[in-house]
Motif scaffolding. Structure first.
Motif, PDB file in Angstrom:
ATOM      1  N   ARG A  13       0.829  -1.212   0.000  1.00 48.40           N
ATOM      2  CA  ARG A  13       0.000   0.000   0.000  1.00 48.40           C
ATOM      3  C   ARG A  13       0.864   1.264   0.000  1.00 48.40           C
ATOM      4  N   LYS A  14       1.984   1.222   0.684  1.00 54.93           N
ATOM      5  CA  LYS A  14       2.850   2.396   0.776  1.00 54.93           C
ATOM      6  C   LYS A  14       3.440   2.756  -0.581  1.00 54.93           C
ATOM      7  N   ASN A  15       3.852   1.743  -1.363  1.00 58.71           N
ATOM      8  CA  ASN A  15       4.478   2.012  -2.656  1.00 58.71           C
ATOM      9  C   ASN A  15       4.297   0.791  -3.559  1.00 58.71           C
ATOM     10  N   PRO A  16       3.168   0.705  -4.273  1.00 57.60           N
ATOM     11  CA  PRO A  16       2.901  -0.473  -5.107  1.00 57.60           C
ATOM     12  C   PRO A  16       3.986  -0.741  -6.142  1.00 57.60           C
ATOM     13  N   GLU A  17       4.516   0.323  -6.747  1.00 57.83           N
ATOM     14  CA  GLU A  17       5.524   0.118  -7.787  1.00 57.83           C
ATOM     15  C   GLU A  17       6.818  -0.435  -7.197  1.00 57.83           C
ATOM     16  N   GLU A  34      11.430   0.030 -18.193  1.00 57.92           N
ATOM     17  CA  GLU A  34      11.632   1.474 -18.070  1.00 57.92           C
ATOM     18  C   GLU A  34      10.752   2.039 -16.968  1.00 57.92           C
ATOM     19  N   THR A  35       9.541   1.462 -16.843  1.00 58.59           N
ATOM     20  CA  THR A  35       8.579   1.886 -15.830  1.00 58.59           C
ATOM     21  C   THR A  35       7.912   0.649 -15.244  1.00 58.59           C
ATOM     22  N   VAL A  36       7.830   0.574 -13.919  1.00 58.15           N
ATOM     23  CA  VAL A  36       7.140  -0.569 -13.311  1.00 58.15           C
ATOM     24  C   VAL A  36       5.670  -0.562 -13.711  1.00 58.15           C
ATOM     25  N   PHE A  37       5.029   0.599 -13.636  1.00 58.01           N
ATOM     26  CA  PHE A  37       3.632   0.699 -14.060  1.00 58.01           C
ATOM     27  C   PHE A  37       3.421   2.002 -14.812  1.00 58.01           C
ATOM     28  N   ASP A  38       2.859   1.892 -16.014  1.00 59.55           N
ATOM     29  CA  ASP A  38       2.568   3.060 -16.845  1.00 59.55           C
ATOM     30  C   ASP A  38       1.057   3.235 -16.921  1.00 59.55           C
ATOM     31  N   PRO A  39       0.496   4.201 -16.190  1.00 56.36           N
ATOM     32  CA  PRO A  39      -0.963   4.352 -16.162  1.00 56.36           C
ATOM     33  C   PRO A  39      -1.552   4.850 -17.475  1.00 56.36           C
ATOM     34  N   GLN A  40      -0.703   5.352 -18.380  1.00 59.86           N
ATOM     35  CA  GLN A  40      -1.202   5.882 -19.647  1.00 59.86           C
ATOM     36  C   GLN A  40      -1.298   4.817 -20.734  1.00 59.86           C
ATOM     37  N   ALA A  41      -0.710   3.653 -20.505  1.00 58.45           N
ATOM     38  CA  ALA A  41      -0.712   2.603 -21.521  1.00 58.45           C
ATOM     39  C   ALA A  41      -1.957   1.726 -21.396  1.00 58.45           C
ATOM     40  N   GLY A  42      -2.404   1.179 -22.506  1.00 59.22           N
ATOM     41  CA  GLY A  42      -3.531   0.252 -22.480  1.00 59.22           C
ATOM     42  C   GLY A  42      -4.811   0.891 -21.980  1.00 59.22           C
ATOM     43  N   VAL A  43      -5.712   0.060 -21.474  1.00 59.95           N
ATOM     44  CA  VAL A  43      -7.012   0.550 -21.006  1.00 59.95           C
ATOM     45  C   VAL A  43      -6.886   1.206 -19.634  1.00 59.95           C
ATOM     46  N   TYR A  44      -6.175   0.568 -18.716  1.00 61.55           N
ATOM     47  CA  TYR A  44      -6.020   1.151 -17.368  1.00 61.55           C
ATOM     48  C   TYR A  44      -4.561   1.206 -16.942  1.00 61.55           C
ATOM     49  N   HIS A  46      -0.236  -0.450 -18.001  1.00 63.25           N
ATOM     50  CA  HIS A  46       0.544  -1.656 -18.258  1.00 63.25           C
ATOM     51  C   HIS A  46       1.667  -1.775 -17.238  1.00 63.25           C
ATOM     52  N   TRP A  47       1.995  -3.030 -16.882  1.00 64.99           N
ATOM     53  CA  TRP A  47       3.074  -3.306 -15.943  1.00 64.99           C
ATOM     54  C   TRP A  47       4.362  -3.636 -16.689  1.00 64.99           C
ATOM     55  N   PHE A  48       5.472  -3.141 -16.157  1.00 70.66           N
ATOM     56  CA  PHE A  48       6.825  -3.439 -16.625  1.00 70.66           C
ATOM     57  C   PHE A  48       7.034  -3.036 -18.085  1.00 70.66           C
ATOM     58  N   THR A  49       6.578  -1.844 -18.416  1.00 69.51           N
ATOM     59  CA  THR A  49       6.709  -1.362 -19.785  1.00 69.51           C
ATOM     60  C   THR A  49       8.182  -1.176 -20.127  1.00 69.51           C
ATOM     61  N   GLY A  50       8.512  -1.557 -21.350  1.00 69.67           N
ATOM     62  CA  GLY A  50       9.887  -1.462 -21.831  1.00 69.67           C
ATOM     63  C   GLY A  50      10.691  -2.726 -21.625  1.00 69.67           C
ATOM     64  N   ALA A  51      10.257  -3.599 -20.733  1.00 68.71           N
ATOM     65  CA  ALA A  51      10.992  -4.835 -20.471  1.00 68.71           C
ATOM     66  C   ALA A  51      10.703  -5.865 -21.555  1.00 68.71           C
ATOM     67  N   THR A  52      11.697  -6.716 -21.835  1.00 69.28           N
ATOM     68  CA  THR A  52      11.476  -7.863 -22.708  1.00 69.28           C
ATOM     69  C   THR A  52      11.790  -9.139 -21.928  1.00 69.28           C
ATOM     70  N   CYS A  53      11.115 -10.220 -22.306  1.00 67.81           N
ATOM     71  CA  CYS A  53      11.183 -11.454 -21.514  1.00 67.81           C
ATOM     72  C   CYS A  53      10.624 -12.595 -22.334  1.00 67.81           C
ATOM     73  N   LEU A 451      -8.945   0.248  -9.274  1.00 71.71           N
ATOM     74  CA  LEU A 451      -7.920   0.219 -10.311  1.00 71.71           C
ATOM     75  C   LEU A 451      -6.670   0.944  -9.842  1.00 71.71           C
ATOM     76  N   PRO A 452      -5.489   0.558 -10.336  1.00 67.22           N
ATOM     77  CA  PRO A 452      -5.269  -0.478 -11.354  1.00 67.22           C
ATOM     78  C   PRO A 452      -5.263  -1.871 -10.752  1.00 67.22           C
ATOM     79  N   LEU A 453      -5.558  -2.857 -11.611  1.00 65.00           N
ATOM     80  CA  LEU A 453      -5.394  -4.240 -11.210  1.00 65.00           C
ATOM     81  C   LEU A 453      -3.903  -4.568 -11.148  1.00 65.00           C
TER      82      LEU A 453
END
Length: 642
Positions: A13-17, A34-44, A46-53, A451-453
């Motif tokens: 709760r203190k720091n979700p990211e 690049e970002t743990v959570f990007d609130p501007q991506a997708g519908v609500y 995206h998590w771990f934007t910029g990462a590949t796996c 939100l976010p989930l």
């Protein structure tokens, strides 16, 4: 052990990211986020934007490169075919690489879809992992689904390849998959250019020339040739798979789960929530066609370096109600994850739990229940007979992991019967009224999630962002709608009482059918039950109880029915208005164990209804129709099947 739950929730709760960024260190990434959570991506967001796996890399390659190459990764136990087989991490990787080579030869690339229409065989899991290796998006369709249902999913997913089998094996019959597959392709407008068919010796099938490929032959040739297929990097928010929700009518609803966030959440849950250590054996008795099978037969245990059991059998009938105990004892499972429905079936056949005494369950530590509401009587019975903690928990196809739990790895909290525990990190669960205003603790309302989930939850529906918003986000702005009704008590425990559609309005009183089912199930002769709301000209709706009796109960059904009515009146009061109870042979369920309450309600109310595609045995509806007719309900409804 002192629970670390409250401390863990406070950190989230203190720091979700920061919390999920730290959790994500358990996953091997090709490139960091690049970002743990990007609130501007997708519908609500995206998590771990910029990462590949890559999911396959994390589930197999890193273990083989480490110290688990020769550890058993998967145990195939099939009482219906008298087959048992162990696969090491190295052996699975060899099989998956060869199958990925076969898929690639058919033109499957990153982002392409592959439908997997398979029984409970190891090759179903191998196909999932081979798709993940290529960056392709798999969609597992429950084996034996009717041709029209499969066709609808083919049209929506537009697969480049379908991986299937000649047949599925049930306790009393063989299901021909290939004719269903051929018929589905004939029905569909999307024509997959290739099908890879696993020929099962119990009933091989003919192959369509120019389209069908023999699985065993093609994979064997790829392995012999030494064809190598490297893991294809995908972006963390890229879809790993599509899973179509059961019971869909009309255009199917394809729930999407991404790659990066799902790996992070599943790896975390294996120890912190389920208390399984790497190297230990975990038994999830679901089917790979359902979300539980995806996550806790295939992906979760392999990400964690554990050993998973893939079981092709039933809780009863293969050969008896001791089937699960045999599997646990023989393979040394520390945990079992199954549905309350399965335990009610076991309890019905062996009410004294006598078969449990035949097996050494000394390694068995925890029983986990989810899928249907875990009624207190079933949980108490399991606790008493097994002597281990019984942990009810709650999640959905859409959530991808438990929304609420009693977390074993963090240290269990006190059990409250009827509650699937407390919210897990990432899930800010609230109860609101129909106007989206919070209700007081202990008050029944709509269960929603702010939100976010969290990572691993669905980011959208397949090619249907608007439908996603309409179905889940619009009714309660700022929240995800679970479509479940329940309460949260003063201690933060969640009680899921029913689907919101199952809240009935009796003369202006909103009543939970789940609360009534708890009382009905407490009758000593009742093995399982369902309470539904049926139309009443005076009160709008009244409850109807349908009960299945324990095996060996030889009493007059009318007498038991009267006792159940009286029991509800004593414990809930006259306001419950439960005046009619019907003893039936079996409850209609989906193959994943969910009771088909809405279909029974339509039958009782003389409404037109359609036989659900996911029903375990269609003959049950005829049995219930006859029972209702004897009680003056549902006349004529049996012929109105839509």
């Amino acid at each position: 052990m002192t629970s670390q739950y409250h401390e863990t929730m406070a950190a989230w709760r203190k720091n979700p990211e920061a919390f999920f960024g730290d959790v994500a260190k358990e996953i091997d990434w090709f490139t960091p986020w690049e970002t743990v959570f990007d609130p501007q991506a997708g519908v609500y967001g995206h998590w771990f934007t910029g990462a590949t796996c890559n999911m396959c890399y994390n589930a197999l390659d890193r273990h083989v490169a480490g110290d688990r190459a020769d550890q058993t990764a998967l145990i195939y136990d099939s009482p219906v075919t008298s087959t048992k087989k162990h696969y090491t991490y190295r052996e699975i990787l060899d099989e998956v690489v060869a199958l990925a080579a076969v898929l690639r030869a058919q033109g499957v690339e990153k982002g392409d879809r592959v439908i997997i229409y398979m029984p409970m065989v190891p090759e179903a899991g191998f196909a999932m992992l081979a798709c993940a290796r290529l960056g392709a998006i798999h969609s597992v369709v429950f084996g034996g689904f009717a041709a029209k249902e499969l066709a609808a999913r083919i049209d929506d997913a537009q697969p480049k390849v379908i991986v299937s089998a000649s047949c599925g094996i049930e306790t009393t019959r063989i299901i021909d998959y290939k004719p269903l597959l051929d018929q589905a392709i004939a029905f569909s407008s999307a024509k997959p250019p290739a099908c890879i068919i696993l020929q099962r010796p119990q009933k091989p099938c003919s192959l369509v020339e120019g389209r069908d490929i023999d699985y065993t032959k093609a994979v064997g040739e790829a392995r012999a040739a030494g064809t190598q297929v490297d893991c294809v990097p995908v972006h963390a928010p890229d879809p790993l798979y599509i899973l179509y929700t059961s019971g869909t009518t009309g255009k199917p609803k394809g729930v999407v789960h991404d790659t990066g966030g799902l790996m992070v959440m599943l790896k975390w849950t294996m120890w912190h929530e389920f208390g399984v250590k790497p190297g230990e054996v975990f038994f999830c008795s679901s089917d790979v066609g359902w979300i539980v099978g995806h996550h806790y037969i295939v992906y979760g245990p392999l990400l964690h370096g554990a050993t998973s059991i893939l079981y092709e059998g039933k809780p009863v009938g293969t050969p008896d109600a001791g089937a699960y105990w045999r599997v646990i004892a023989e393979h040394g499972a520390v945990g079992l994850f199954t549905a309350p429905t399965a335990f009610r079936a076991i309890k019905k056949e062996d009410p004294e739990g006598l078969l449990i005494k035949n097996f050494d369950l000394s390694k068995f530590r925890n029983l986990f229940l989810a899928g249907e509401r875990g009624d207190p009587e079933t949980i108490k019975w399991a606790e008493n007979k097994l002597g281990v903690p019984v942990i009810d928990h709650w999640w959905q196809t859409e959530s991808g992991s438990p929304i609420s739990h009693n977390p074993v790895g963090l240290g269990m909290l006190p059990v409250k019967y009827g509650s699937p525990g407390v919210p897990m990190p990432g899930y800010d669960v609230q109860v609101v009224d129909d106007n989206c205003d919070p209700v007081e603790a202990g008050t029944l309302g709509n269960v929603v999630i702010r939100l976010p989930l969290p990572p691993g939850a669905l980011p959208t529906l397949w090619q249907a962002d608007e439908r996603f918003c309409e179905a889940y986000l619009e009714e309660f702005p700022g929240y995800y709608k679970t479509a479940d009704a329940g309460i949260i008590d003063d201690d933060g425990y969640i009680f899921i009482m029913s689907r919101t559609d199952d809240i009935i309005n009796v003369a202006g009183h909103r009543l939970s059918t789940g609360a009534m089912e708890e009382v009905v199930a407490a009758h000593p002769n009742v093995a399982e039950c369902a309470v539904i709301g049926i139309a009443d000209p005076l009160k709008g709706q009244v409850p109807l109880g349908l009960v299945v009796l324990n095996s060996g109960v030889d009493r007059d059904a009318a007498e038991v029915e009267r006792e159940v009515v009286q029991l509800v009146r004593e414990r809930i009061g006259a306001v419950a208005a439960l005046k009619q109870v019907i003893v039936i042979k079996r409850l209609p369920k989906t193959r994943s164990g969910k009771i088909l309450r809405a279909t029974m309600q339509k039958l009782a109310d003389h409404q037109e209804w359609t036989m659900p595609a996911t029903i375990d045995d269609p003959l049950i509806m005829d049995e219930i129709g006859e029972a209702m007719s004897r009680h003056g309900l549902g006349e004529g409804a049996q012929t109105a099947k839509g």
